[in-house]
Design a protein around this motif. Structure first.
Motif, PDB file in Angstrom:
ATOM      1  N   ASN A 152       0.808  -1.217   0.000  1.00  0.00           N
ATOM      2  CA  ASN A 152       0.000   0.000   0.000  1.00  0.00           C
ATOM      3  C   ASN A 152       0.841   1.268   0.000  1.00  0.00           C
ATOM      4  OD1 ASN A 152      -2.945  -0.964   0.396  1.00  0.00           O
ATOM      5  ND2 ASN A 152      -1.780  -2.155   1.876  1.00  0.00           N
ATOM      6  N   ASN A 153       2.132   1.146   0.351  1.00  0.00           N
ATOM      7  CA  ASN A 153       3.009   2.312   0.322  1.00  0.00           C
ATOM      8  C   ASN A 153       3.369   2.708  -1.102  1.00  0.00           C
ATOM      9  OD1 ASN A 153       3.018   2.260   3.097  1.00  0.00           O
ATOM     10  ND2 ASN A 153       4.941   1.156   3.253  1.00  0.00           N
ATOM     11  N   ILE A 154       3.232   1.786  -2.040  1.00  0.00           N
ATOM     12  CA  ILE A 154       3.498   2.062  -3.451  1.00  0.00           C
ATOM     13  C   ILE A 154       2.172   2.486  -4.069  1.00  0.00           C
ATOM     14  CG2 ILE A 154       4.555   1.195  -5.571  1.00  0.00           C
ATOM     15  CD1 ILE A 154       6.321   1.066  -2.978  1.00  0.00           C
ATOM     16  N   ILE A 155       2.021   3.763  -4.345  1.00  0.00           N
ATOM     17  CA  ILE A 155       0.708   4.278  -4.733  1.00  0.00           C
ATOM     18  C   ILE A 155       0.215   3.656  -6.032  1.00  0.00           C
ATOM     19  CG2 ILE A 155       0.986   6.424  -3.471  1.00  0.00           C
ATOM     20  CD1 ILE A 155       1.736   7.792  -6.080  1.00  0.00           C
ATOM     21  N   GLU A 156       1.128   3.230  -6.900  1.00  0.00           N
ATOM     22  CA  GLU A 156       0.711   2.596  -8.147  1.00  0.00           C
ATOM     23  C   GLU A 156      -0.056   1.300  -7.897  1.00  0.00           C
ATOM     24  OE1 GLU A 156       4.381   5.032  -9.249  1.00  0.00           O
ATOM     25  OE2 GLU A 156       3.702   3.791  -7.557  1.00  0.00           O
ATOM     26  N   ASN A 157       0.289   0.592  -6.818  1.00  0.00           N
ATOM     27  CA  ASN A 157      -0.415  -0.655  -6.517  1.00  0.00           C
ATOM     28  C   ASN A 157      -1.880  -0.417  -6.196  1.00  0.00           C
ATOM     29  OD1 ASN A 157       1.920  -2.220  -6.816  1.00  0.00           O
ATOM     30  ND2 ASN A 157       2.443  -2.084  -4.650  1.00  0.00           N
ATOM     31  N   VAL A 158      -2.153   0.640  -5.425  1.00  0.00           N
ATOM     32  CA  VAL A 158      -3.533   0.945  -5.060  1.00  0.00           C
ATOM     33  C   VAL A 158      -4.312   1.405  -6.286  1.00  0.00           C
ATOM     34  CG1 VAL A 158      -5.018   2.223  -3.482  1.00  0.00           C
ATOM     35  CG2 VAL A 158      -2.713   1.570  -2.762  1.00  0.00           C
ATOM     36  N   ARG A 159      -3.707   2.252  -7.102  1.00  0.00           N
ATOM     37  CA  ARG A 159      -4.392   2.713  -8.307  1.00  0.00           C
ATOM     38  C   ARG A 159      -4.635   1.550  -9.271  1.00  0.00           C
ATOM     39  NH1 ARG A 159      -5.483   7.533 -10.748  1.00  0.00           N
ATOM     40  NH2 ARG A 159      -6.222   7.960  -8.636  1.00  0.00           N
ATOM     41  N   ALA A 160      -3.646   0.676  -9.443  1.00  0.00           N
ATOM     42  CA  ALA A 160      -3.825  -0.459 -10.360  1.00  0.00           C
ATOM     43  C   ALA A 160      -4.938  -1.380  -9.892  1.00  0.00           C
ATOM     44  CB  ALA A 160      -2.514  -1.234 -10.496  1.00  0.00           C
ATOM     45  N   THR A 161      -4.992  -1.638  -8.590  1.00  0.00           N
ATOM     46  CA  THR A 161      -6.049  -2.495  -8.049  1.00  0.00           C
ATOM     47  C   THR A 161      -7.414  -1.850  -8.260  1.00  0.00           C
ATOM     48  OG1 THR A 161      -4.501  -3.375  -6.410  1.00  0.00           O
ATOM     49  CG2 THR A 161      -6.836  -3.736  -5.996  1.00  0.00           C
ATOM     50  N   THR A 162      -7.471  -0.534  -8.095  1.00  0.00           N
ATOM     51  CA  THR A 162      -8.719   0.185  -8.347  1.00  0.00           C
ATOM     52  C   THR A 162      -9.104   0.108  -9.821  1.00  0.00           C
ATOM     53  OG1 THR A 162      -8.216   1.709  -6.533  1.00  0.00           O
ATOM     54  CG2 THR A 162      -9.883   2.409  -8.129  1.00  0.00           C
ATOM     55  N   LEU A 163      -8.143   0.310 -10.698  1.00  0.00           N
ATOM     56  CA  LEU A 163      -8.442   0.275 -12.132  1.00  0.00           C
ATOM     57  C   LEU A 163      -8.881  -1.115 -12.593  1.00  0.00           C
ATOM     58  CD1 LEU A 163      -5.595   2.524 -13.588  1.00  0.00           C
ATOM     59  CD2 LEU A 163      -8.015   3.103 -13.287  1.00  0.00           C
ATOM     60  N   LEU A 164      -8.491  -2.136 -11.845  1.00  0.00           N
ATOM     61  CA  LEU A 164      -8.952  -3.492 -12.146  1.00  0.00           C
ATOM     62  C   LEU A 164     -10.370  -3.742 -11.618  1.00  0.00           C
ATOM     63  CD1 LEU A 164      -5.670  -5.499 -11.500  1.00  0.00           C
ATOM     64  CD2 LEU A 164      -6.824  -5.185 -13.701  1.00  0.00           C
ATOM     65  N   GLY A 165     -10.944  -2.728 -10.988  1.00  0.00           N
ATOM     66  CA  GLY A 165     -12.348  -2.819 -10.591  1.00  0.00           C
ATOM     67  C   GLY A 165     -12.622  -2.800  -9.105  1.00  0.00           C
ATOM     68  N   ALA A 166     -11.595  -2.800  -8.271  1.00  0.00           N
ATOM     69  CA  ALA A 166     -11.829  -2.884  -6.827  1.00  0.00           C
ATOM     70  C   ALA A 166     -12.575  -1.660  -6.310  1.00  0.00           C
ATOM     71  CB  ALA A 166     -10.512  -3.051  -6.091  1.00  0.00           C
ATOM     72  N   GLN A 167     -13.590  -1.915  -5.528  1.00  0.00           N
ATOM     73  CA  GLN A 167     -14.345  -0.872  -4.825  1.00  0.00           C
ATOM     74  C   GLN A 167     -14.001  -0.851  -3.333  1.00  0.00           C
ATOM     75  OE1 GLN A 167     -17.722  -2.984  -6.149  1.00  0.00           O
ATOM     76  NE2 GLN A 167     -18.411  -1.395  -7.563  1.00  0.00           N
ATOM     77  N   ILE A 168     -13.539  -1.981  -2.856  1.00  0.00           N
ATOM     78  CA  ILE A 168     -13.056  -2.151  -1.487  1.00  0.00           C
ATOM     79  C   ILE A 168     -11.654  -2.738  -1.583  1.00  0.00           C
ATOM     80  CG2 ILE A 168     -13.383  -3.375   0.705  1.00  0.00           C
ATOM     81  CD1 ILE A 168     -16.364  -3.713  -0.133  1.00  0.00           C
ATOM     82  N   ALA A 222      -5.615   9.150   2.197  1.00  0.00           N
ATOM     83  CA  ALA A 222      -5.392   9.572   0.817  1.00  0.00           C
ATOM     84  C   ALA A 222      -5.525   8.423  -0.168  1.00  0.00           C
ATOM     85  CB  ALA A 222      -4.014  10.216   0.676  1.00  0.00           C
ATOM     86  N   ARG A 223      -5.163   7.209   0.265  1.00  0.00           N
ATOM     87  CA  ARG A 223      -5.312   6.061  -0.639  1.00  0.00           C
ATOM     88  C   ARG A 223      -6.789   5.844  -0.962  1.00  0.00           C
ATOM     89  NH1 ARG A 223      -0.702   7.117  -0.341  1.00  0.00           N
ATOM     90  NH2 ARG A 223       1.067   5.706  -0.028  1.00  0.00           N
ATOM     91  N   ALA A 224      -7.642   5.992   0.036  1.00  0.00           N
ATOM     92  CA  ALA A 224      -9.083   5.844  -0.189  1.00  0.00           C
ATOM     93  C   ALA A 224      -9.626   7.013  -0.992  1.00  0.00           C
ATOM     94  CB  ALA A 224      -9.809   5.721   1.151  1.00  0.00           C
TER      95      ALA A 224
END
Length: 320
Positions: A152-168, A222-224
């Motif tokens: 979660n410290n790597i912001i690209e990981n959170v954005r990529a997971t979101t772009l793959l459809g994650a809502q939670i 900020a991640r959320a």
């Protein structure tokens, strides 16, 4: 989508004592189910313990680790999930048939394994291999993702997971109260925990300061907010081997606001009811729609050698 009631937890695990840790997981799972939760999240390596693994050899790690899902611990989680009619998310060390080792986090229900994530950025033991994929799965009509601690410290990981459809996104951690280059960071003295009731005010001051919660609040909301997702953060309370951890497990909504948080010095759970409306009402949703990948896809995708540095693992920082 229907509203989704999720519990997050904090508890003091025992290093290497799976039977004890699973007994606490069962107890908290029963409490959450009795309060109407449909899923419950536990911290990173909640089944096995975590920090003690930095001292283990590969044979010792292989003895501690289990196959997933057929190992005994995940089998028990599935039994708990079936008994209490709830989805359970918890972590452990995993091994495969070739003796590769991973940091894993699973989601199960009464029918079996729903999802497994292997930590993309493991560091606690040199024999761990990194995961190589993002994890997105369906749970009660919602799209969910998992990212473990440093992921979660790597912001690209959170954005990529979101772009793959994650809502939670479930964000299990063992974090805070360790030395770092950031101002105010450091260990919290373990001796304070020996009489936590007498030292409760001092512990809360330490736990909520820059060693703990104040640092967390610099980035976790900020991640959320930036991604317009719900963040389910879970972290242990008390001693994890030789380090004192401050809990503060919480659920954050897509606006970056805390919906529920563990605030005691004891094993605890809190529950929040997630609704679909904030997913598209929050700013993160609009920002994602406004992206212009053509401007930065080559920059973000440029070849880069990952160099992961963890300050507290330096020898001068771990001789407690």
């Amino acid at each position: 989508m229907k509203n989704f009631k999720i519990a997050t937890t904090q508890f003091e695990n025992k290093s290497g004592d799976k039977a004890y840790n699973l007994s606490v997981i069962k107890q908290l799972t029963k409490q959450a189910a009795n309060q109407g939760a449909q899923a419950i999240a536990f911290h990173e390596c909640s089944i096995t313990g975590y920090t003690f693994a930095r001292h283990l050899s590969k044979p010792q790690m292989l003895e501690l680790a289990e196959f997933v899902p057929q190992g005994p611990s995940v089998t028990q989680l599935i039994e708990f999930a079936k008994e209490f009619n709830i989805a359970i998310l918890a972590g452990l060390f995993e091994k495969d048939e070739n003796d590769n080792l991973f940091k894993a986090y699973v989601c199960v229900d009464g029918t079996g394994l729903i999802a497994k994530h292997r930590k993309l950025h493991p560091f606690i033991n040199p024999h761990l291999s990194p995961g190589t994929a993002f994890t997105v799965f369906n749970l009660y009509g919602w799209k969910c993702g998992i990212l473990i601690c440093y992921d979660n410290n790597i912001i690209e990981n959170v954005r990529a997971t979101t772009l793959l459809g994650a809502q939670i996104i479930f964000m299990p951690h063992v974090t805070m109260c360790t030395p770092s280059t950031r101002p105010g960071a450091g260990f919290v003295a373990a001796k304070l925990w020996k009489n936590k009731e007498e030292n409760s005010d001092l512990l809360r001051t330490e736990f909520d300061g820059l060693k703990g919660r104040q640092w967390l609040m610099k980035w976790l909301p900020a991640r959320a907010y930036d991604n317009g997702i719900y963040a389910i953060f879970a972290n242990p309370i008390g001693m994890d081997y030789d380090q004192l951890k401050n809990g503060c497990s919480m659920i954050i909504d897509p606006f970056g606001d805390i919906m529920a948080e563990c605030r005691s010095l004891n094993n605890e759970l809190v529950i929040a009811e997630l609704s679909p409306a904030p997913l598209t009402a929050a700013g993160g949703y609009r920002y994602i729609q406004a992206r212009k990948p053509e401007l930065y896809k080559d920059i973000i995708g440029e070849v880069h050698e990952s160099n992961q540095q963890v300050s507290w693992l330096k020898k001068e920082n771990i001789d407690l």
